[in-house]
Design a protein around this motif. Structure first.
Motif, PDB file in Angstrom:
ATOM      1  N   ARG A   1       0.839  -1.206   0.000  1.00 22.03           N
ATOM      2  CA  ARG A   1       0.000   0.000   0.000  1.00 22.03           C
ATOM      3  C   ARG A   1       0.871   1.253   0.000  1.00 22.03           C
ATOM      4  O   ARG A   1       0.643   2.198  -0.770  1.00 22.03           O
TER       5      ARG A   1
ATOM      6  N   LEU B   1      -3.843  -8.692   2.116  1.00 20.14           N
ATOM      7  CA  LEU B   1      -4.230  -7.470   1.408  1.00 20.14           C
ATOM      8  C   LEU B   1      -5.702  -7.142   1.650  1.00 20.14           C
ATOM      9  O   LEU B   1      -6.062  -5.979   1.907  1.00 20.14           O
TER      10      LEU B   1
ATOM     11  N   ILE C   1      -7.591  -3.557   1.062  1.00 16.02           N
ATOM     12  CA  ILE C   1      -7.179  -3.363  -0.325  1.00 16.02           C
ATOM     13  C   ILE C   1      -8.058  -4.218  -1.230  1.00 16.02           C
ATOM     14  O   ILE C   1      -8.206  -5.422  -1.012  1.00 16.02           O
TER      15      ILE C   1
ATOM     16  N   ASP D   1      -7.465  -2.359  -6.702  1.00 13.05           N
ATOM     17  CA  ASP D   1      -6.282  -1.650  -6.200  1.00 13.05           C
ATOM     18  C   ASP D   1      -4.992  -2.387  -6.564  1.00 13.05           C
ATOM     19  O   ASP D   1      -4.018  -1.769  -7.015  1.00 13.05           O
TER      20      ASP D   1
END
Length: 344
Positions: free
Chosen positions: A249, A271, A276, A281
């Motif tokens: 990130r 994640l 995320i 993403d």
């Protein structure tokens, strides 16, 4: 009072080929031709059946060591076990290969080298006098080791892995192709900041480094504006995956090639726990095409690795055993293509 010891039952003698010959009503030479599957002499099918039935009735099996002495070599193909687990894909491949070799009347013996490398490993393998050796990791063998094996009677020496060794036939598995397939997949979908998971576990480097190199080489050749590759060390544990998710990130990584499906699933969970979205993403890609990856949500994209058929490789081994003077050959045996699913 004197106790008379109980009489021990007479030990049954080991059946011999002469016993089989008498029971089947044939010569010892015929027994040898039939049980050794000799093709140079024609034996009628009824005679073959009688010999096999007599051998089964007596519990007779040929003596491998004696057969080796008569022939000047064994029918043993030695397969030293690799230092690291090979995964289900390679396990299926080796099982198929063993079955195929048995159809050519070879006996496959797996050998744990216990950390031996180079000439030391070759000397340990040579003690068993194999007719062929298939070393799954070329780093465990060197040219002097190949010479030791050949002088001990090995007619065929193969390496199976990312490198070749002088004097041995090479079955090259170039892991860079796996990384190349992953990089092309990401670049085609507009991903530019690509992370490549490299396992921290010891012994994985011969497989993980070529995949990383394949991604880097492909991105450099593509000359796509803004494209970059970041190495992402990851231990196979949840805490390590959690830390790596935060790092992804922070660095703005938008795609991760996670070495294989197991590392991909570990990181994907971390994640998602970090909020995320996959693949919005960060796109995630594994390799090996495990069934579990298809059961995830989103379903895991993967690099499917293609290996040669066990039968084809067994035929190659048999050909080299029959013609041991042939020049060492190099066979590129690994293919790779991406199975696109929801995670990328």
């Amino acid at each position: 009072m004197v106790q008379i010891p109980k009489q021990q039952p007479a030990q049954r003698s080991v059946p011999t080929s002469a016993d089989v010959a008498r029971l089947a009503g044939v010569s010892r030479a015929t027994v040898s031709y039939v049980l050794n599957n000799t093709s140079a002499v024609r034996i009628s099918e009824p005679t073959r059946r009688r010999v096999h039935e007599a051998a089964r009735e007596l519990g007779y099996v040929p003596h491998a060591a004696a057969r080796s002495l008569r022939a000047g070599h064994s029918r043993m193909v030695l397969m030293p076990t690799p230092e690291i687990p090979m995964g289900p894909l390679f396990s299926r491949f080796f099982n198929e290969l063993q079955w195929a070799l048995s159809r050519f009347d070879y006996t496959v013996v797996q050998y744990a080298s216990l950390g031996l490398t180079g000439e030391d490993a070759a000397r340990a393998w040579a003690e068993l006098r194999p007719v062929a050796v298939l070393a799954p990791d070329a780093s465990a063998l060197n040219p002097r080791g190949v010479t030791v094996l050949k002088r001990s009677g090995a007619r065929a020496v193969f390496t199976l892995g990312p490198h070749r060794v002088e004097g041995a036939h090479a079955l090259l598995m170039d892991g860079r192709r796996v990384g190349e397939a992953a990089a092309l997949h990401f670049l085609a979908r507009g991903r530019r900041t690509i992370g490549v998971v490299v396992p921290e576990e010891a012994g994985m480097e011969p497989f993980s480094r070529p995949r990383l190199e394949g991604v880097r080489r492909t991105v450099e050749r593509a000359r796509t504006a803004g494209a970059s590759v970041t190495e992402l060390p990851l231990a196979y544990e949840e805490a390590s995956a959690t830390r790596l998710a935060a790092r992804c990130r922070a660095r703005g990584i938008d795609a991760v090639f996670a070495y294989n499906d197991e590392y991909a699933m570990l990181l994907m969970r971390a994640l998602q726990d970090d909020g995320i979205d996959i693949p919005e993403d960060i796109a995630v890609l594994g390799s090996d095409d495990l069934m579990l990856g298809r059961l995830l949500r989103p379903r895991l994209s993967t690099v499917r690795i293609e290996l040669p058929s066990g039968r084809g490789l067994a035929e190659l081994v048999d050909r080299v055993v029959r013609d041991p003077g042939a020049e060492p050959e190099v066979h590129d045996v690994l293919g790779a293509d991406v199975v696109h699913r929801e995670s990328s």
